[in-house]
Design an enzyme around this catalytic site. Sequence first.
Site, short mmCIF file in Angstrom:
data_model
loop_
_atom_site.label_atom_id
_atom_site.label_comp_id
_atom_site.label_asym_id
_atom_site.label_seq_id
_atom_site.Cartn_x
_atom_site.Cartn_y
_atom_site.Cartn_z
N GLY A 38 21.38 16.52 -29.03
CA GLY A 38 22.98 17.10 -29.74
C GLY A 38 23.80 16.98 -28.62
O GLY A 38 24.03 16.05 -27.80
N ALA A 42 30.62 9.77 -29.16
CA ALA A 42 30.78 8.54 -29.72
C ALA A 42 29.39 7.37 -29.32
O ALA A 42 29.08 6.71 -30.32
CB ALA A 42 32.08 7.74 -29.15
N GLY A 43 28.69 7.72 -28.19
CA GLY A 43 27.70 7.00 -28.07
C GLY A 43 26.75 7.42 -28.89
O GLY A 43 26.02 6.15 -29.48
N HIS A 44 26.32 8.62 -29.18
CA HIS A 44 25.36 8.77 -30.33
C HIS A 44 25.81 8.39 -31.67
O HIS A 44 24.95 7.79 -32.48
CB HIS A 44 25.09 10.28 -30.44
CG HIS A 44 24.83 11.02 -29.22
ND1 HIS A 44 25.45 11.95 -28.42
CD2 HIS A 44 23.40 11.09 -28.53
CE1 HIS A 44 24.80 12.35 -27.42
NE2 HIS A 44 23.82 11.95 -27.55
#
Length: 290
Positions: A38, A42-44
């Site tokens: 969680g 932006a990487g996720h």
Amino acid sequence: MTEKLGTLPVARSIAALRRCVTAWRRAGEVVALVPTMGALHAGHLALIAHAAQRADRVVASIFVNPTQFGPNEDFNRYPRDEAGDAAKLAGARCDLLYAPDAAEIYAPDFSTTVSVGAVAEPLDGEFRPGHFAGVATVVTKLLLQAHPDIACFGEKDWQQLQVIRRLARDLDIEVAIEGVPIVREEDGLALSSRNVYLTPEERRIAPVLHRTLADVAARVAAGADPDAAAKAGGEAVLKAGFTKLDYLAVRDAESLQPWVARVRPGRVLVATWLGRTRLIDNEPVAPRNS
Ligand code: PAF
């Protein structure tokens, strides 16, 4: 039963997750899993985008896994924002959020650990005892629970990615493990859920980390001794204002052992502290014959 968070379907139980995934797989659809803790950034979302390119259906999991945090680490203060995360996932191409609670993942008498061996021992394995056993165990469980065709992980946690590749191979888990490149701020700082801990002054210093890694990688590629270049890089990081260095090392990119022969891809990896915040990052080094 699946519930909804905003517009996004949410499975809270293994049974609900399996019902969705089984139906998709029976319909011939390719399913990708993106495991996360969680506090999505932006990487996720790049992981979700990668998964959506490779699969018909994307499941994101959110579980802040207690067993991968040491007793003095940030489990209690780790950022949590399920509603905000669900809104981000709904705006990305995610079909299902799997958000179990700890009791669904760990029975009170849970007693099995996945221990991966040599690749999990150096670097973060040394500085965060028990961390990779916690990661390997929960990732094994998530893969067996969701049974995806593909699972996507960020390259920022480079050693974690190698640990997960190894466990999937060694345990014959039928899944393609895919690494997705690091997403960086414009000044080079790798995106991390922990960046929210940085004070403005620490945030100003933080980009030195990537600049230093790039410099070490360039020097080594140009023929410098890996250990000497890593030592100089570590000194530069501390001089810039980082408060403590766990390691800055050049290693074999896959085994994480010393990069001796230099005929396989290398990786410069760092873990360092800015006050109370631990930052990690890494950068590739091409082998000599490439
Ligand atoms: O990289 C992470 O967020 C976690 O280590 C993971 C892979 C979701 C396991 O808890």
